[in-house]
Structure formats: structure tokens, C-alpha cells
Design a protein around this motif. Structure first.
Motif, PDB file in Angstrom:
ATOM      1  N   ALA A  16      40.091  37.664  43.911  1.00 53.43           N
ATOM      2  CA  ALA A  16      39.435  38.600  42.903  1.00 53.43           C
ATOM      3  C   ALA A  16      38.387  37.643  42.295  1.00 53.43           C
ATOM      4  N   PHE A  19      38.067  38.036  37.359  1.00 52.91           N
ATOM      5  CA  PHE A  19      39.150  37.666  36.758  1.00 52.91           C
ATOM      6  C   PHE A  19      38.611  36.692  35.640  1.00 52.91           C
ATOM      7  N   ARG A  40      41.598  39.785  31.915  1.00 51.62           N
ATOM      8  CA  ARG A  40      40.952  41.069  32.437  1.00 51.62           C
ATOM      9  C   ARG A  40      40.515  40.813  33.985  1.00 51.62           C
ATOM     10  N   SER A  41      40.843  41.476  34.669  1.00 52.16           N
ATOM     11  CA  SER A  41      40.583  41.129  36.029  1.00 52.16           C
ATOM     12  C   SER A  41      40.204  42.543  37.117  1.00 52.16           C
ATOM     13  N   ASP A  42      39.528  42.537  38.309  1.00 52.58           N
ATOM     14  CA  ASP A  42      39.730  43.394  39.172  1.00 52.58           C
ATOM     15  C   ASP A  42      41.109  43.545  39.939  1.00 52.58           C
ATOM     16  N   HIS A  43      41.375  44.331  40.868  1.00 47.04           N
ATOM     17  CA  HIS A  43      42.769  44.415  41.403  1.00 47.04           C
ATOM     18  C   HIS A  43      43.116  43.052  41.967  1.00 47.04           C
ATOM     19  N   ASP A  65      48.467  47.538  35.266  1.00 45.29           N
ATOM     20  CA  ASP A  65      47.613  48.057  36.125  1.00 45.29           C
ATOM     21  C   ASP A  65      46.984  49.582  35.867  1.00 45.29           C
ATOM     22  N   HIS A 148      44.253  45.176  34.444  1.00 43.24           N
ATOM     23  CA  HIS A 148      43.054  45.372  35.421  1.00 43.24           C
ATOM     24  C   HIS A 148      43.138  46.694  36.094  1.00 43.24           C
ATOM     25  N   GLY A 152      37.775  46.240  37.710  1.00 46.22           N
ATOM     26  CA  GLY A 152      38.071  45.559  36.446  1.00 46.22           C
ATOM     27  C   GLY A 152      36.815  45.618  35.784  1.00 46.22           C
ATOM     28  N   THR A 156      39.131  48.838  32.658  1.00 47.69           N
ATOM     29  CA  THR A 156      39.303  47.647  32.205  1.00 47.69           C
ATOM     30  C   THR A 156      38.281  47.044  31.119  1.00 47.69           C
ATOM     31  N   THR A 181      30.585  41.547  33.985  1.00 38.59           N
ATOM     32  CA  THR A 181      30.961  42.097  35.198  1.00 38.59           C
ATOM     33  C   THR A 181      29.691  42.190  36.284  1.00 38.59           C
ATOM     34  N   TYR A 185      31.393  40.273  39.404  1.00 38.06           N
ATOM     35  CA  TYR A 185      32.073  41.163  40.304  1.00 38.06           C
ATOM     36  C   TYR A 185      31.165  41.458  41.550  1.00 38.06           C
TER      37      TYR A 185
END
Length: 252
Positions: A16, A19, A40-43, A65, A148, A152, A156, A181, A185
């Protein structure tokens, strides 16, 4: 005496890229948000065993989720020792983009910005029950929690903004956190490759105009953050005091 170094905001996970910790920002009364409580995060479906070990070391025990049903089914996960809380918010921007393209129009970057702003306005009212549930979880226990969506960044990002604003973090600092982000990301290769790159550059990144669209709706349609928290999300004054007690460091 050597000053203690603050924990890192972004955590180096292999599975990820987005995160990160919401700790350290100065909230109400000059009290900083506690580190290592809210992430907080992406998947999380691509986490490696080493990533999972780091989450265990951090004490993360809940994952919220926000992905829609098809998204979470395509990239499902179960992490040992982490309770899973699905609060599905269906993605609308892709469908709206396809609808526009079916009219024969070539989607432009400006179209994409408008679609994203509409999506964020939708969070404020249409998806309010999901964000209300997130606050209920945070109030139920301060066990370390990660929330997430897929990247994210949007669902999110709005959730993180709500939490930080509720804790008294100034809006410009909240915007700074939101825009991180774009630094962190990494878009997966081949994602959305049918659209022009200028459009993808909008859809897979964040802009101030997106979050501003949501916050403007909160201000103009609900009278500001306080009435929105109380009347729409059910986070009354007592709940806000409880959140501050749980997630802000004690006054020195």
C-alpha cells in the motif's frame, strides 16, 4: 536532553502506498492529535506478510472499508487480528464518466474536475450514514484503526478531513494532509488506461477544488461543520468532547 523524534506520518508498506497516520496535527486547545491511533490508507488487499507484521506491531485492530461491493469483492482481504467493518460507498465518478462518453463527448480534464466535485458533494449528504458509522466506531473504542477505500484519496480523504476538523485541526492543515496523496499514492499500472492521460491525471490525484466542494456544501447547506456534525452525523457536543479526550494528547 535530546528531543524525541515524532513518528513518521507515512508508513513504508510494500502493498500500500498511501498508508499514513493522522497524528501530530495541532487540534483544539493546542493539543496534538495522538499518534498511532487513526490511520488512513489505500486498499489493504495487497499487503505482504511483512506489512501485516508492521500493522500488528502498531496495534491496528480495526479496518474500515469504504469501497463499493464490486471493488471489495475484486480485491478482498482478511487480516489476522483485525476486525473488518465494511461501510460501502459506491464509486460514482467512473459511471458518470462513461455516461458522458456515451453521448459522444471526449472527456476533458475540466469534465473530470466537475465529476470529482459532484462526487464529493455526494459524500456530504448521500453517504452521511457511512461517515456517521465511522464516528460511532471511533467513539466505541480508541483501539488503533485504519480506514480506506481503493486509492485512499476521495472517500478516505473526506473521512480524514471530517475527523481532523472535528478535533479542531485548522482547515488549511486539513487540506495539506488531504493533498499528501499526490506525493504518496502510486497508481497501479494499467488502471483506467482507456481514458486520456490528462483525464486520468485528474481522476487518480486530488485537488483542493474537490475537498472544497464538499466543505462548501457543508457550510452553505448545513450551516457549517458544527450543525453538520450534530444534525447529520449525530456527533453532538458530548461526543465531540469524548473524541477529543480519546484522540488528542492531554494538555501539558
Amino acid at each position: 536532553m535530546q528531543q524525541e523524534q515524532a513518528p513518521t506520518r507515512s508508513l513504508p508498506l510494500a502493498g500500500a502506498t498511501n498508508f499514513r497516520d493522522l497524528g501530530g496535527y495541532t487540534g483544539q486547545g493546542g493539543r496534538p492529535v495522538k499518534w498511532r491511533r487513526i490511520f488512513r490508507s489505500d486498499h489493504l488487499a495487497a499487503l505482504t506478510p511483512e506489512d501485516q507484521a508492521l500493522l500488528a506491531q502498531l496495534g491496528v485492530a480495526r479496518a474500515v472499508d469504504f469501497r463499493g461491493k464490486a471493488e471489495s469483492a475484486a480485491y478482498a482481504y482478511a487480516l489476522p487480528g483485525i476486525a473488518y467493518h465494511p461501510l460501502a460507498i459506491e464509486p460514482t465518478v467512473v459511471q458518470r464518466a462513461l455516461d458522458l462518453q456515451r453521448t459522444g463527448r471526449q472527456l476533458t480534464a475540466q469534465d473530470a474536475v466537475g465529476l470529482m466535485q459532484d462526487t464529493y458533494r455526494g459524500f456530504v449528504h448521500d453517504n452521511a450514514p457511512r461517515f456517521a458509522e465511522l464516528f460511532k466506531l471511533l467513539l466505541a473504542s480508541d483501539t488503533p484503526t485504519v480506514f480506506h477505500c481503493t486509492a485512499g484519496k476521495d472517500r478516505t480523504g473526506f473521512a480524514a478531513a471530517l475527523i481532523l476538523l472535528t478535533l479542531g485541526v485548522p482547515r488549511d492543515v486539513v487540506m495539506h494532509d488531504y493533498l499528501l496523496t499526490n506525493t504518496l499514492y502510486q497508481r497501479p499500472p494499467g488502471m483506467g488506461s482507456h481514458a486520456p492521460e490528462e483525464v486520468l491525471a485528474v481522476l487518480w490525484r486530488v485537488q483542493e477544488e474537490f475537498l472544497d466542494a464538499a466543505l462548501h456544501k457543508v457550510d452553505t447547506e448545513f450551516g457549517g461543520l458544527q450543525p453538520y456534525l450534530v444534525d447529520v452525523l449525530g456527533v453532538d457536543a458530548a461526543a465531540q468532547t469524548e473524541l477529543a479526550g480519546r484522540y488528542l494528547q492531554a494538555a501539558v
